[in-house]
Structure formats: C-alpha cells, structure tokens
Motif scaffolding. Structure first.
Motif, mmCIF file in Angstrom:
data_model
loop_
_atom_site.group_PDB
_atom_site.id
_atom_site.type_symbol
_atom_site.label_atom_id
_atom_site.label_comp_id
_atom_site.label_asym_id
_atom_site.label_seq_id
_atom_site.Cartn_x
_atom_site.Cartn_y
_atom_site.Cartn_z
ATOM 1 N N LYS A 74 -65.828 25.806 -10.151
ATOM 2 C CA LYS A 74 -66.012 26.588 -11.378
ATOM 3 C C LYS A 74 -65.009 27.735 -11.440
ATOM 4 O O LYS A 74 -64.458 28.036 -12.502
ATOM 5 C CB LYS A 74 -67.442 27.111 -11.454
ATOM 6 C CG LYS A 74 -67.781 27.765 -12.792
ATOM 7 C CD LYS A 74 -69.252 28.148 -12.871
ATOM 8 C CE LYS A 74 -69.615 28.717 -14.228
ATOM 9 N NZ LYS A 74 -71.057 29.073 -14.319
ATOM 10 N N TYR A 77 -61.686 26.343 -12.404
ATOM 11 C CA TYR A 77 -61.713 25.925 -13.813
ATOM 12 C C TYR A 77 -61.507 27.131 -14.721
ATOM 13 O O TYR A 77 -60.669 27.115 -15.630
ATOM 14 C CB TYR A 77 -63.043 25.236 -14.120
ATOM 15 C CG TYR A 77 -63.101 24.589 -15.479
ATOM 16 C CD1 TYR A 77 -62.761 23.248 -15.649
ATOM 17 C CD2 TYR A 77 -63.491 25.311 -16.605
ATOM 18 C CE1 TYR A 77 -62.808 22.643 -16.900
ATOM 19 C CE2 TYR A 77 -63.538 24.718 -17.858
ATOM 20 C CZ TYR A 77 -63.195 23.386 -18.000
ATOM 21 O OH TYR A 77 -63.226 22.799 -19.246
ATOM 22 N N PHE A 78 -62.263 28.201 -14.481
ATOM 23 C CA PHE A 78 -62.162 29.394 -15.326
ATOM 24 C C PHE A 78 -60.833 30.129 -15.102
ATOM 25 O O PHE A 78 -60.244 30.629 -16.047
ATOM 26 C CB PHE A 78 -63.329 30.333 -15.056
ATOM 27 C CG PHE A 78 -64.617 29.919 -15.706
ATOM 28 C CD1 PHE A 78 -64.714 28.758 -16.444
ATOM 29 C CD2 PHE A 78 -65.756 30.694 -15.572
ATOM 30 C CE1 PHE A 78 -65.893 28.365 -17.045
ATOM 31 C CE2 PHE A 78 -66.952 30.324 -16.171
ATOM 32 C CZ PHE A 78 -67.021 29.158 -16.908
ATOM 33 N N ILE A 100 -69.556 32.874 -12.790
ATOM 34 C CA ILE A 100 -70.078 31.876 -11.852
ATOM 35 C C ILE A 100 -71.543 32.149 -11.551
ATOM 36 O O ILE A 100 -72.391 31.258 -11.597
ATOM 37 C CB ILE A 100 -69.262 31.890 -10.546
ATOM 38 C CG1 ILE A 100 -67.843 31.379 -10.797
ATOM 39 C CG2 ILE A 100 -69.935 31.031 -9.461
ATOM 40 C CD1 ILE A 100 -66.895 31.598 -9.629
ATOM 41 N N ASP A 107 -76.133 25.311 -12.237
ATOM 42 C CA ASP A 107 -74.990 24.426 -11.999
ATOM 43 C C ASP A 107 -75.121 23.716 -10.653
ATOM 44 O O ASP A 107 -74.802 22.528 -10.524
ATOM 45 C CB ASP A 107 -73.688 25.227 -12.020
ATOM 46 C CG ASP A 107 -73.327 25.720 -13.410
ATOM 47 O OD1 ASP A 107 -73.983 25.312 -14.380
ATOM 48 O OD2 ASP A 107 -72.384 26.529 -13.521
ATOM 49 N N LYS A 135 -68.711 20.020 -16.855
ATOM 50 C CA LYS A 135 -67.385 20.433 -17.303
ATOM 51 C C LYS A 135 -67.392 20.794 -18.794
ATOM 52 O O LYS A 135 -66.736 21.757 -19.207
ATOM 53 C CB LYS A 135 -66.374 19.317 -17.025
ATOM 54 C CG LYS A 135 -66.102 19.096 -15.546
ATOM 55 C CD LYS A 135 -65.287 17.844 -15.301
ATOM 56 C CE LYS A 135 -63.877 17.983 -15.789
ATOM 57 N NZ LYS A 135 -63.060 16.776 -15.433
ATOM 58 N N LYS A 137 -69.934 22.010 -20.440
ATOM 59 C CA LYS A 137 -70.604 23.313 -20.512
ATOM 60 C C LYS A 137 -69.623 24.437 -20.197
ATOM 61 O O LYS A 137 -69.578 25.451 -20.896
ATOM 62 C CB LYS A 137 -71.776 23.329 -19.531
ATOM 63 C CG LYS A 137 -72.465 24.676 -19.368
ATOM 64 C CD LYS A 137 -73.501 24.604 -18.259
ATOM 65 C CE LYS A 137 -74.043 25.965 -17.906
ATOM 66 N NZ LYS A 137 -75.001 25.917 -16.791
ATOM 67 N N TRP A 138 -68.841 24.260 -19.141
ATOM 68 C CA TRP A 138 -67.858 25.286 -18.776
ATOM 69 C C TRP A 138 -66.805 25.441 -19.873
ATOM 70 O O TRP A 138 -66.361 26.553 -20.160
ATOM 71 C CB TRP A 138 -67.187 24.930 -17.452
ATOM 72 C CG TRP A 138 -68.126 24.902 -16.278
ATOM 73 C CD1 TRP A 138 -69.424 25.341 -16.244
ATOM 74 C CD2 TRP A 138 -67.844 24.420 -14.960
ATOM 75 N NE1 TRP A 138 -69.969 25.155 -15.000
ATOM 76 C CE2 TRP A 138 -69.017 24.601 -14.188
ATOM 77 C CE3 TRP A 138 -66.722 23.864 -14.362
ATOM 78 C CZ2 TRP A 138 -69.092 24.228 -12.840
ATOM 79 C CZ3 TRP A 138 -66.784 23.485 -13.029
ATOM 80 C CH2 TRP A 138 -67.959 23.672 -12.278
#
Length: 239
Positions: A74, A77-78, A100, A107, A135, A137-138
């Motif tokens: 996560k 990703y961010f 996070i 998660d 993914k 959702k993120w």
C-alpha cells in the motif's frame, strides 16, 4: 514435514526477510527448517514444517504476508501515485503511513482471506491478480486526495484517525510495543529512515502512547504535535 514456498521478485526480497525475522522465534520453536535463495530472478523462501504445527504456522505466515500487503504494498502504491504539495518531506511520510493506518486492519483481513488458502504462492502475483478489489479501493482513495495538503489538514486527519481508538501502545527507549508488549517493526517494510518512531506509532493503530526513556527530538516533536493529550509520560521518561 510439510513444505511451504513463498516467492517474491528480487526487489521485494526484503519482504521475505521481514516475514522470516518476524516469525523466526516461532518457526525455530516449532522445529521448522528455513531456506531463502535466489531462483531465476526471484527470491524463494522455503519452510519445512512438522505436520503437527502446520496449521498454526500456515496461519501465522498468512497473517504476516497480509500485513506486508497492507503496509508495504500500500505504501508503494500511494508513494508512486500521490504527488502532494504543501507538506515537508517528513510530513508527507506521516501522511502516507496515516493513510495506511486508516484501513490497515480491514485491508489486512481482506488480503489474509485470499492468502490463507495457499501453501505455495508468489506474493506479488497474489497482489496483482487476486486483490483487484483492494487495488481499486486504493485507486479511489488516490482520486479523493487533494493536490495540496497543508499541515493543519494533516493534523485534522490524524485527529480523526485517533478519535475512537482506545488501545495503548508503549514507546520504551525508542522501541514501539503494542498493548501486549509485542515489539512492532512495521516501519522496517518502508524504505524511509527518518522519524521511524512516530511512523511506527501511527502504524500501530493505538490511541494512546506511553513513553519511557529518551526519544529522538524530531519524533518527540511530531508525537506531541499529533498525539497531544493522548501521550502518557511515565516516571522513566527523560524530557
């Protein structure tokens, strides 16, 4: 003995070290044999486990792999998608771990339910092909984030995050422990070495912080700023 194999890309090999180090004592106590090696451009962690302990060990491995997804994956990703102005480098990192922490338990549960069925798995493959809902959702969270994010907004977000949290975490001479006094090392998954203590506290999802011993001044500054009255200074705290 029953064999379990977890693989990662070479760039994710530290994730397998985290898994091994986190569960090392348990695996040793259960007489498991552990081997990590490079095979064809990937890193393989192989665990031979006595059948008697297999279900317990498999559950703990799945839990720790889910934690890696919920924290490390996560974060990456961010980090690659959020280009936010208005914050210092340290504040941006605090924002990332706060994002996070906001959904960490949820998660992690989602990832765990999809990981636990496998005896052998490629962690990056599971993330890329089995966790599409996570993914998405993120991706939606990234879409909601403003281009500029100011320090007052960061403080408001942390206040919201802590609002209904009751668990106490402990900071003892720069090390962070959960409410059961189990050492937390989630920040070791993240490739950023400044202000580790405040980031670890945020990732603990605790609502109160009890501090014993001396802590770094930058961490102390941010702890006081974001946790305020939720900090308990024990008799062993050195100001």
């Amino acid at each position: 003995m029953i064999n379990l194999n977890i693989t990662e890309s070479h760039k994710g090999s530290d994730n397998l070290f985290y898994l091994q180090n986190s569960l090392g004592e348990m695996l040793s106590s259960a007489s498991c044999t552990i081997n990590q090696k490079a095979v064809g451009g990937r890193t393989v962690l192989s665990i031979d486990c006595p059948e008697y302990y297999f279900d317990v060990i498999k559950t703990e491995i799945a839990d720790k792999l889910a934690e890696i997804i919920a924290v490390k994956y996560k974060y990456d990703y961010f980090k690659s998608r959020l280009k936010i102005c208005g914050l210092s480098e340290e504040e941006k990192e605090i924002l990332l771990v706060s994002l996070i922490a906001a959904d960490l338990d949820e998660d992690k549960r989602y990832a765990y339910e999809r990981i636990k069925k496998y005896d052998d798995l490629a962690l990056d493959g599971v993330f890329n092909f089995r966790l599409q809902t996570l993914k998405k959702k993120w991706e939606e969270i990234v879409g909601y984030m403003p281009d500029c994010f100011f320090d007052t907004q960061l403080k408001d977000f942390l206040s919201f995050l802590l609002e209904n949290k009751k668990k106490r975490v402990y900071v003892d001479n720069g090390k962070v422990f959960d409410s059961y006094y189990k050492r937390l090392k989630r920040c070791s998954l993240i490739e950023y070495d400044k202000i580790p203590l405040i980031r670890e506290v945020i990732l603990s999802n605790g609502g109160e912080v009890e501090i014993t011993g001396k802590i770094p001044s930058d961490d102390e500054k941010y702890l006081k700023r974001f946790y305020g009255s939720k900090i308990i200074f024990s008799t062993g705290y050195l100001n």
